[in-house]
Design a protein around this motif. Sequence first.
Motif, PDB file in Angstrom:
ATOM      1  N   UNK A 174       3.249   1.916  -5.873  1.00  0.00           N
ATOM      2  CA  UNK A 174       2.210   0.903  -5.605  1.00  0.00           C
ATOM      3  C   UNK A 174       2.891  -0.303  -4.979  1.00  0.00           C
ATOM      4  N   UNK A 175       2.466  -0.663  -3.760  1.00  0.00           N
ATOM      5  CA  UNK A 175       3.087  -1.787  -3.051  1.00  0.00           C
ATOM      6  C   UNK A 175       2.022  -2.665  -2.408  1.00  0.00           C
ATOM      7  N   UNK A 178       3.275   1.355   1.050  1.00  0.00           N
ATOM      8  CA  UNK A 178       3.480   2.494   0.152  1.00  0.00           C
ATOM      9  C   UNK A 178       3.227   3.811   0.878  1.00  0.00           C
ATOM     10  N   UNK A 179       2.197   3.866   1.704  1.00  0.00           N
ATOM     11  CA  UNK A 179       1.875   5.103   2.436  1.00  0.00           C
ATOM     12  C   UNK A 179       2.996   5.495   3.379  1.00  0.00           C
ATOM     13  N   UNK A 187      -1.894  -1.685  -2.033  1.00  0.00           N
ATOM     14  CA  UNK A 187      -2.612  -2.816  -2.633  1.00  0.00           C
ATOM     15  C   UNK A 187      -2.778  -3.899  -1.559  1.00  0.00           C
ATOM     16  N   UNK A 188      -3.897  -3.824  -0.826  1.00  0.00           N
ATOM     17  CA  UNK A 188      -4.103  -4.757   0.282  1.00  0.00           C
ATOM     18  C   UNK A 188      -4.967  -5.935  -0.137  1.00  0.00           C
ATOM     19  N   UNK A 198       6.481   2.926  -9.654  1.00  0.00           N
ATOM     20  CA  UNK A 198       7.379   2.086  -8.867  1.00  0.00           C
ATOM     21  C   UNK A 198       6.551   1.040  -8.133  1.00  0.00           C
ATOM     22  N   UNK A 199       6.888  -0.233  -8.309  1.00  0.00           N
ATOM     23  CA  UNK A 199       6.138  -1.321  -7.682  1.00  0.00           C
ATOM     24  C   UNK A 199       7.101  -2.281  -6.999  1.00  0.00           C
TER      25      UNK A 199
END
Length: 824
Positions: free
Chosen positions: A581-582, A588-589, A610-611, A639-640
């Motif tokens: 998750x970024x 992230x994609x 996470x936009x 993972x963030x």
Amino acid sequence: MNSQRLDKIKKYLKVKTAELIETDQLNQNGVDALNCSLDLQLDRANVSRDLNTLWKNGDAIKIQGKPVYYLDYAMLTQHYPDCFFPSVVGKDENFNNYLSQKAAVQSANDDEEILDSLDEIIGATGSLSEAVLNAKSAVSYPPYGIPCLIHGPNGVGKTSFSYHMVNYARKKRNDPKMPVMTVYCQNYQDGPSLFMQALNGSEKKAGLKGNDSIFKLCENGVVILEQIQFLPFSCQNALASIINAASFHNILQSAATPLTTMIIATTDCDEQDERISPLSTSFPIHLQIKDIESRGIYEKIELILDLFRLEAKHIHTDIAVHKDIIALLAAKKFPGNLNQMRNEIQICCSKAYLENPGNKFRKVYVTYQALSIDLLSQSEANSKVNSIAISLLSCIESDYAQFNADGTSQSAAIFKNAPNKFNEHRLNQFVNELNIDVGELDNMENYVRENISVLKDCPPPQLDAIKKSINPYVYQLTLAKLSQRPFFSKLKKNVQLLYGILLHISNYLKRAHEETSSVSQPQSITSQFYPNEYLLAKDIYQSLAQVYNFEVVEREIDFLCSYLVIATQWADHVNIAILLICHGDSVASQYVDYIKRTIEGNYILDCIDYNETMQLNDCLELASIKANQINQGAGVLILTDIEPLTSIGSYIQKNLHIPCRTISNVSLNMLIHFVEASMSAYNNLDTVSNEIKMPEPSSNPTGKHINNFIDQIKDKVISKTVAFIDVDKAVSVLDICFRKTLQDLHIPYTDVLAVKYLCHCTNMLERVIRNETWGFQKINTFSNENYNLMHIVEHRLEYAADTFGVKIPSNEIAYVVQIFLLEK
């Protein structure tokens, strides 16, 4: 523009260039507009304009002077495949200087380098092994060899292969003066009578001397017919008759003359193509040369290295090519095969040479700056092939492959010989390393884990080698015992994991009768902990003891039991799931896409971007859904990057009761480590999250002092000069970059240098992230004067750039270079 007129002029240019090649009159000669207009009865101005158009399109080269001459580019490169021809040749230049030392017109008195033997061709033991074997057979067959047809796509090296055959014939027959003639069939597609004269000779005419047949001129030699698909059917039938009858009718003689010449023909067509149907079946031996993409990545890299070697020899300058560049070339598709690959490499070398003129520097460095836009744009799409190529190139220790001006290359030689050494080492390792006495093992469990780790990813050739060394009865007995116990059903489906222990048992049976058992054997150390595995191991050994008449040793049972336990762990293993998750629309994609393209395996990986439009509650709900979907029972590693995403793991574990662990400040390098660790049967969720560490800087004699010093600088200086960057992470990463740079530059470590580098670069990273980079006056001049140093510093800072997801501009690189200039 009149396309018919242009085609007519192009065909005329091709024919005239071929004539000049065959008569060896290329120097200060060619096709000029005046003579072309007279021969074709066209307007001179139109002819001049069309010749210039052919030159602009790359179909011709221009020789300056009065008059201006033109030559057909395709005919030149076809006849001289190892030559580089510029688009414009100066007025006073000697054109013969551009001709290759491997010219197709060969004579016995040449002092130039001859072609390597068939055994030295790239792919001789791989994709071309069958072609090489058949070529040797054809050349060696008495008395004059067997006619051969070489077929394959355009640009794969058919002409070069035919010359290798000629060289092999000269060595085989011990006749360096063996005559050779090359006939370009394209020149005769509109003149079948001329080709018939070439086959049978021509009579004397008034004032003209008669010509012998090409077969008479090449008695006991070789005639090479290039591109036979251009021959009219009448000519193909005539040639087929000569091959079938093994004789030809020389017009200068009354009787038929026996054929004492070997015929080698080449074509771009498939052997079943209708365009060569009258002739194809007359050739007893067909040799197929595959296109580059069908020959495998290893041979493709060999071809790339060889072309760079030839370029270094051609320009008489040492060339150093970064392995990443070679990997990019290996990943690129070349529809034009060797010709297109050669052109791409020449473009790279020419751009690099422009930055490093050969008369000022001893070596030309080929780096990313020398690559074409087309080559750079395809790297991500072919990242999987790129990563394979980088892995294969690891046998070359240096970051650069070196090519010397004299045409030698230790890097190319190392890469060429690597498969033989690797295969020999690996086969010996797999077959022999389990032939040991278990009593000598200090740590049985670690030893077994190591061997099973190797076997699970072992390639088929190595597995076959191990299986052949296993006693067949041991193999059958073990499978039968496994089948009797449902507990080991999954292990039976992964029987290759047991190859190591089966090989050990096979070797043990050979020496079991020589070993003397002690009066009192130690008790088993595995029977209480692993009862199922222990009973199976004991059953197997007792059954073998009845057949081979030896006394069962308890430690051997323990060894087999340990092996069964660990192998079962692998067979029953469930991978840890990873949820990335970024912040951002696609960070992230993109990370996940890269992993899926470059890492093979059965890992479980998903992501959330996470936009700005997503609320935290929406993210929590989506993360819960995805965690529930990907969890296979081993838990989820989340993972963030930064807050507030670091609390998502606790939320999922509390509400869904799914075991979760959270790692923050994720980078691509870190993600790769966790993905690989998640597939290991020896790791669980806790060991992965707690024990997996990023690479640490290499140790050095004064490592403790340096680490303490850097910690002080970090706390007392750097942390007070930056605003938001993670100082610990930045200094840790930059320390690795710094030490690698010192190694490349052969500069000893000093505290002064470390302070300058770490302080400056930490602040530099923060400037780059803010997009507030510094300018640098006369950056182009500075870069040219310090090209090698600029490249080394930039290359070693790539790790920091990748970690923080930024691109460091050359202006900032220049300031870092200044830190090292006084040390050089």
